[in-house]
Design an enzyme around this catalytic site. Sequence first.
Site, PDB file in Angstrom:
ATOM      1  N   TYR A 103       0.839  -1.191   0.000  1.00  0.00           N
ATOM      2  CA  TYR A 103       0.000   0.000   0.000  1.00  0.00           C
ATOM      3  C   TYR A 103       0.876   1.243   0.000  1.00  0.00           C
ATOM      4  O   TYR A 103       1.925   1.282   0.652  1.00  0.00           O
ATOM      5  CB  TYR A 103      -0.936   0.001   1.208  1.00  0.00           C
ATOM      6  CG  TYR A 103      -2.093  -0.956   1.063  1.00  0.00           C
ATOM      7  CD1 TYR A 103      -3.356  -0.510   0.683  1.00  0.00           C
ATOM      8  CD2 TYR A 103      -1.926  -2.324   1.282  1.00  0.00           C
ATOM      9  CE1 TYR A 103      -4.422  -1.393   0.537  1.00  0.00           C
ATOM     10  CE2 TYR A 103      -2.979  -3.219   1.137  1.00  0.00           C
ATOM     11  CZ  TYR A 103      -4.224  -2.743   0.766  1.00  0.00           C
ATOM     12  OH  TYR A 103      -5.272  -3.617   0.611  1.00  0.00           O
ATOM     13  N   GLU A 104       0.421   2.255  -0.732  1.00  0.00           N
ATOM     14  CA  GLU A 104       1.186   3.478  -0.926  1.00  0.00           C
ATOM     15  C   GLU A 104       1.582   4.145   0.394  1.00  0.00           C
ATOM     16  O   GLU A 104       2.571   4.853   0.479  1.00  0.00           O
ATOM     17  CB  GLU A 104       0.348   4.457  -1.763  1.00  0.00           C
ATOM     18  CG  GLU A 104       1.143   5.363  -2.662  1.00  0.00           C
ATOM     19  CD  GLU A 104       0.248   6.151  -3.598  1.00  0.00           C
ATOM     20  OE1 GLU A 104       0.337   7.390  -3.574  1.00  0.00           O
ATOM     21  OE2 GLU A 104      -0.552   5.534  -4.326  1.00  0.00           O
ATOM     22  N   SER A 105       0.801   3.888   1.433  1.00  0.00           N
ATOM     23  CA  SER A 105       1.068   4.482   2.741  1.00  0.00           C
ATOM     24  C   SER A 105       2.285   3.874   3.426  1.00  0.00           C
ATOM     25  O   SER A 105       2.762   4.423   4.418  1.00  0.00           O
ATOM     26  CB  SER A 105      -0.156   4.320   3.642  1.00  0.00           C
ATOM     27  OG  SER A 105      -0.550   2.952   3.700  1.00  0.00           O
ATOM     28  N   GLY A 106       2.788   2.742   2.915  1.00  0.00           N
ATOM     29  CA  GLY A 106       4.008   2.163   3.478  1.00  0.00           C
ATOM     30  C   GLY A 106       3.884   0.757   4.015  1.00  0.00           C
ATOM     31  O   GLY A 106       4.860   0.203   4.528  1.00  0.00           O
TER      32      GLY A 106
END
Length: 237
Positions: free
Chosen positions: A41-44
């Site tokens: 996920y782009e959030s990490g």
Amino acid sequence: MTIGAARELRDGEVVLVGVGPPNAAANLARRLDAPGCVLVYESGAIGARPQRLPLSIGDDDLAAGAQDLVSVPEMFNYWIGGGRIDVGFLGAAQIDRFGNINTTVIGDYAQPQVRLPGAGGAPEIARSAGRIIVLLRHSPRSFVGELDFITSVGRDLHGPTNGAPGSAVITDLGILRPCAEDGELELVAVHPGVELDDVREATGWPLRAREPLEVTEPVTERELSELRALRVSAEDE
């Protein structure tokens, strides 16, 4: 569209997941035939194993089961920019025949009719992921002859690799893929009950169709039940 996208994923692939239908598609694939997909996920969150359908890329359920958590700069510089993503999902407001995407403005940039969310990480994902899956409802407003603005540049991603299908645009009418010769999107399959003329009427350029034109497999009861279970889990939350 969600089930069609889930069918595109192969076991063991590293998949960059966004919100909305891509989120559901990736988690559905893990429940079906690709349990070894590594969800990023782009959030990490790396290797997330959510127990329910995440509500956003910042859902704390992603962190709870992830193999690792990294910063956003590391995500873009090491994972996305470093070519470690096999499949990236993208959305679009407009797409053209070569897979270029607009998520910035409708109309003139200085005086737009609609100002859209913008690029986010889409240009990097479009450039660096091994292949791209775009989910988009099919209409002349979305499939246009000329974009109002190019946010993310389309490209021919060299076709299938390791037995996986190539990049795809999955719509409510069928599936388009870039031609290996010139990268132009062409219709490769229609969904059951859809005719070729239906797709051409919904496309803002003279759409090519691959011969023979396939018909996608009808959704199965297993696919539907698992998708419903995912959505119920999110609603219960």
